[in-house]
Design a protein around this motif. Structure first.
Motif, PDB file in Angstrom:
ATOM      1  N   SER A 128       0.885  -1.167   0.000  1.00 16.09           N
ATOM      2  CA  SER A 128       0.000   0.000   0.000  1.00 16.09           C
ATOM      3  C   SER A 128       0.923   1.216   0.000  1.00 16.09           C
ATOM      4  O   SER A 128       1.377   1.657   1.052  1.00 16.09           O
ATOM      5  CB  SER A 128      -0.880  -0.029   1.248  1.00 16.09           C
ATOM      6  OG  SER A 128      -1.657   1.144   1.304  1.00 16.09           O
ATOM      7  N   ALA A 133      -2.458   6.277   0.928  1.00 23.46           N
ATOM      8  CA  ALA A 133      -2.315   5.115   1.812  1.00 23.46           C
ATOM      9  C   ALA A 133      -2.225   5.566   3.267  1.00 23.46           C
ATOM     10  O   ALA A 133      -1.742   6.653   3.572  1.00 23.46           O
ATOM     11  CB  ALA A 133      -1.079   4.320   1.431  1.00 23.46           C
ATOM     12  N   ASP A 137      -4.090   0.429   6.057  1.00 18.92           N
ATOM     13  CA  ASP A 137      -4.179  -0.346   4.822  1.00 18.92           C
ATOM     14  C   ASP A 137      -3.404  -1.649   4.960  1.00 18.92           C
ATOM     15  O   ASP A 137      -2.428  -1.741   5.718  1.00 18.92           O
ATOM     16  CB  ASP A 137      -3.609   0.451   3.647  1.00 18.92           C
ATOM     17  CG  ASP A 137      -4.476   1.639   3.271  1.00 18.92           C
ATOM     18  OD1 ASP A 137      -5.689   1.622   3.579  1.00 18.92           O
ATOM     19  OD2 ASP A 137      -3.941   2.588   2.665  1.00 18.92           O
ATOM     20  N   ASN A 140       0.846  -2.016   4.504  1.00 18.94           N
ATOM     21  CA  ASN A 140       1.303  -0.631   4.462  1.00 18.94           C
ATOM     22  C   ASN A 140       2.818  -0.523   4.614  1.00 18.94           C
ATOM     23  O   ASN A 140       3.415   0.420   4.112  1.00 18.94           O
ATOM     24  CB  ASN A 140       0.602   0.195   5.540  1.00 18.94           C
ATOM     25  CG  ASN A 140       1.047   1.639   5.513  1.00 18.94           C
ATOM     26  OD1 ASN A 140       1.890   2.031   6.302  1.00 18.94           O
ATOM     27  ND2 ASN A 140       0.486   2.398   4.588  1.00 18.94           N
TER      28      ASN A 140
END
Length: 184
Positions: A128, A133, A137, A140
């Motif tokens: 992400s 973002a 998420d 991430n």
């Protein structure tokens, strides 16, 4: 049906929370490495019977903590008899920093799995990494070798971002699914 075991060490509870999320996604049994670096004697039988093993450890000073290393060293008995040969493996780590040299810990876990003749499963999720973002998420932190988790040093395990917990569940499910496919 495939049997998955999550074996982990947690110093402050953060890694335990992640292990529980991974196990939930995998439908796995949990085995905790204790503060002295030991697992119950029965755990060795559970690990030998597993189709998949997922290692979990915090990153301390750029590597696994000594307690997990003691467990890894004790696995040499399984190594000598090739008890874990061709099992499916995965791994995860937690540290307070976004990076915190977590990749080194994952490579350590991957190497342990490879020494046992195992088959390593990558995270398998796109990072992400867009402007919009957030830490909530999935993936991430942009892991690929395995699961990366960040836990603030001044907060308990409940402060781990939801995105990391969701990523943990997905990774557990992925490892178990790969084991099922390979088992046939």
């Amino acid at each position: 049906m495939s049997k998955t075991v999550v074996v982990y060490f947690s110093g402050y509870g953060h890694t335990q929370r992640v292990a529980q999320a991974v196990a939930e996604g995998a439908g796995a049994q949990l085995i905790a490495v204790d503060g002295e670096g030991n697992v119950p004697d029965s755990a060795w039988d559970d690990l030998a019977a597993a189709d998949a093993i997922i290692f979990g450890a915090p990153t301390y000073m750029g590597s696994v903590p000594w307690q997990f290393k003691k467990f890894a060293d004790a696995s040499s008995k399984a190594w000598f008899t090739r008890a874990w040969q061709d099992k499916v493996f995965g791994g995860f780590t937690v540290s307070a920093s976004l990076n915190g040299d977590k990749q080194v810990t994952l490579i350590n876990l991957q190497t342990l799995a490879s020494q046992h003749g195992g088959i390593w499963v990558s995270l398998g999720l796109m990072p992400s990494n867009t402007l919009n973002a957030s830490r909530n998420d999935v993936n991430n932190l942009g892991g690929s070798v395995g699961l990366l988790v960040q836990a603030p040093s001044d907060a308990g395990a409940e402060a781990i971002p939801d995105g990391d917990i969701d990523t943990a569940k997905r990774y557990g499910a992925r490892v178990t699914e790969v084991a099922k496919r390979l088992k046939g």
